[in-house]
Design a protein around this motif. Sequence first.
Motif, PDB file in Angstrom:
ATOM      1  N   SER A   7     -99.204 -19.124  23.125  1.00 51.38           N
ATOM      2  CA  SER A   7     -98.703 -19.704  21.882  1.00 51.38           C
ATOM      3  C   SER A   7     -98.357 -18.584  20.919  1.00 51.38           C
ATOM      4  O   SER A   7     -98.774 -17.439  21.109  1.00 51.38           O
ATOM      5  CB  SER A   7     -99.742 -20.632  21.251  1.00 51.38           C
ATOM      6  OG  SER A   7    -100.919 -19.927  20.937  1.00 51.38           O
ATOM      7  N   GLY A   8     -97.553 -18.927  19.896  1.00 53.73           N
ATOM      8  CA  GLY A   8     -97.298 -17.977  18.827  1.00 53.73           C
ATOM      9  C   GLY A   8     -95.907 -17.397  18.751  1.00 53.73           C
ATOM     10  O   GLY A   8     -95.615 -16.626  17.836  1.00 53.73           O
ATOM     11  N   GLY A   9     -95.034 -17.727  19.670  1.00 49.75           N
ATOM     12  CA  GLY A   9     -93.671 -17.211  19.600  1.00 49.75           C
ATOM     13  C   GLY A   9     -92.880 -17.869  18.486  1.00 49.75           C
ATOM     14  O   GLY A   9     -93.352 -18.777  17.807  1.00 49.75           O
ATOM     15  N   GLY A  10     -91.659 -17.393  18.297  1.00 53.04           N
ATOM     16  CA  GLY A  10     -90.804 -17.987  17.288  1.00 53.04           C
ATOM     17  C   GLY A  10     -89.699 -17.059  16.851  1.00 53.04           C
ATOM     18  O   GLY A  10     -89.432 -16.029  17.486  1.00 53.04           O
ATOM     19  N   LEU A  11     -89.062 -17.433  15.742  1.00 48.01           N
ATOM     20  CA  LEU A  11     -87.973 -16.656  15.156  1.00 48.01           C
ATOM     21  C   LEU A  11     -88.496 -15.888  13.957  1.00 48.01           C
ATOM     22  O   LEU A  11     -89.168 -16.465  13.086  1.00 48.01           O
ATOM     23  CB  LEU A  11     -86.846 -17.592  14.719  1.00 48.01           C
ATOM     24  CG  LEU A  11     -85.690 -16.974  13.937  1.00 48.01           C
ATOM     25  CD1 LEU A  11     -84.940 -15.964  14.800  1.00 48.01           C
ATOM     26  CD2 LEU A  11     -84.763 -18.074  13.432  1.00 48.01           C
ATOM     27  N   VAL A  12     -88.195 -14.610  13.906  1.00 50.19           N
ATOM     28  CA  VAL A  12     -88.654 -13.771  12.795  1.00 50.19           C
ATOM     29  C   VAL A  12     -87.560 -12.778  12.444  1.00 50.19           C
ATOM     30  O   VAL A  12     -86.770 -12.373  13.309  1.00 50.19           O
ATOM     31  CB  VAL A  12     -89.968 -13.052  13.165  1.00 50.19           C
ATOM     32  CG1 VAL A  12     -89.752 -12.089  14.319  1.00 50.19           C
ATOM     33  CG2 VAL A  12     -90.590 -12.359  11.968  1.00 50.19           C
ATOM     34  N   GLN A  13     -87.512 -12.383  11.177  1.00 49.42           N
ATOM     35  CA  GLN A  13     -86.522 -11.400  10.747  1.00 49.42           C
ATOM     36  C   GLN A  13     -86.958  -9.996  11.136  1.00 49.42           C
ATOM     37  O   GLN A  13     -88.161  -9.728  11.308  1.00 49.42           O
ATOM     38  CB  GLN A  13     -86.347 -11.480   9.232  1.00 49.42           C
ATOM     39  CG  GLN A  13     -85.689 -12.762   8.756  1.00 49.42           C
ATOM     40  CD  GLN A  13     -85.404 -12.743   7.265  1.00 49.42           C
ATOM     41  OE1 GLN A  13     -85.933 -11.924   6.528  1.00 49.42           O
ATOM     42  NE2 GLN A  13     -84.558 -13.659   6.825  1.00 49.42           N
ATOM     43  N   PRO A  14     -86.016  -9.089  11.284  1.00 49.40           N
ATOM     44  CA  PRO A  14     -86.383  -7.683  11.554  1.00 49.40           C
ATOM     45  C   PRO A  14     -87.364  -7.172  10.513  1.00 49.40           C
ATOM     46  O   PRO A  14     -87.214  -7.437   9.315  1.00 49.40           O
ATOM     47  CB  PRO A  14     -85.041  -6.958  11.476  1.00 49.40           C
ATOM     48  CG  PRO A  14     -84.034  -7.997  11.859  1.00 49.40           C
ATOM     49  CD  PRO A  14     -84.556  -9.277  11.278  1.00 49.40           C
ATOM     50  N   GLY A  15     -88.365  -6.446  11.001  1.00 52.87           N
ATOM     51  CA  GLY A  15     -89.409  -5.951  10.125  1.00 52.87           C
ATOM     52  C   GLY A  15     -90.583  -6.896   9.971  1.00 52.87           C
ATOM     53  O   GLY A  15     -91.619  -6.517   9.415  1.00 52.87           O
ATOM     54  N   GLY A  16     -90.440  -8.101  10.477  1.00 48.96           N
ATOM     55  CA  GLY A  16     -91.494  -9.097  10.359  1.00 48.96           C
ATOM     56  C   GLY A  16     -92.567  -8.952  11.427  1.00 48.96           C
ATOM     57  O   GLY A  16     -92.551  -8.021  12.236  1.00 48.96           O
ATOM     58  N   SER A  17     -93.499  -9.912  11.413  1.00 47.16           N
ATOM     59  CA  SER A  17     -94.635  -9.878  12.331  1.00 47.16           C
ATOM     60  C   SER A  17     -94.829 -11.235  13.003  1.00 47.16           C
ATOM     61  O   SER A  17     -94.480 -12.279  12.440  1.00 47.16           O
ATOM     62  CB  SER A  17     -95.915  -9.525  11.567  1.00 47.16           C
ATOM     63  OG  SER A  17     -95.838  -8.250  10.972  1.00 47.16           O
TER      64      SER A  17
END
Length: 115
Positions: A7-17
């Motif tokens: 679990s825990g995947g997703g969409l994130v912006q560059p520089g994010g976590s």
Amino acid sequence: QVQLVESGGGLVQPGGSLRLSCAASGSIFRINAMGWYRQAPGKERELVAGYTSGGRTNYADSVKGRFTISRDNAKNTVYLQMNSLKPEDTAVYYCNANLNYEEHWGQGTQVTVSS
């Protein structure tokens, strides 16, 4: 039945976590190794980070200093904390473990790094 659930995947912006989790369930008497791989479109699956049977950690050079693997032995769970994410980290991330002397894979979780 022994299995790995991620679990825990997703969409994130560059520089994010993002933080991935992988829990091993079922009748488990031995965990020899546990870790994370990833596969980007058109590329081979590669090791990202993992624990060896001796408890040592290994990291891909591309993620050193940004990703951290950790585990909770009581919960048979391994985590991957991913910081300073880059677009090139985009891939399906798979949990892998040697459970009861057999290799197992999770179903995979998509991580997309994009603005």
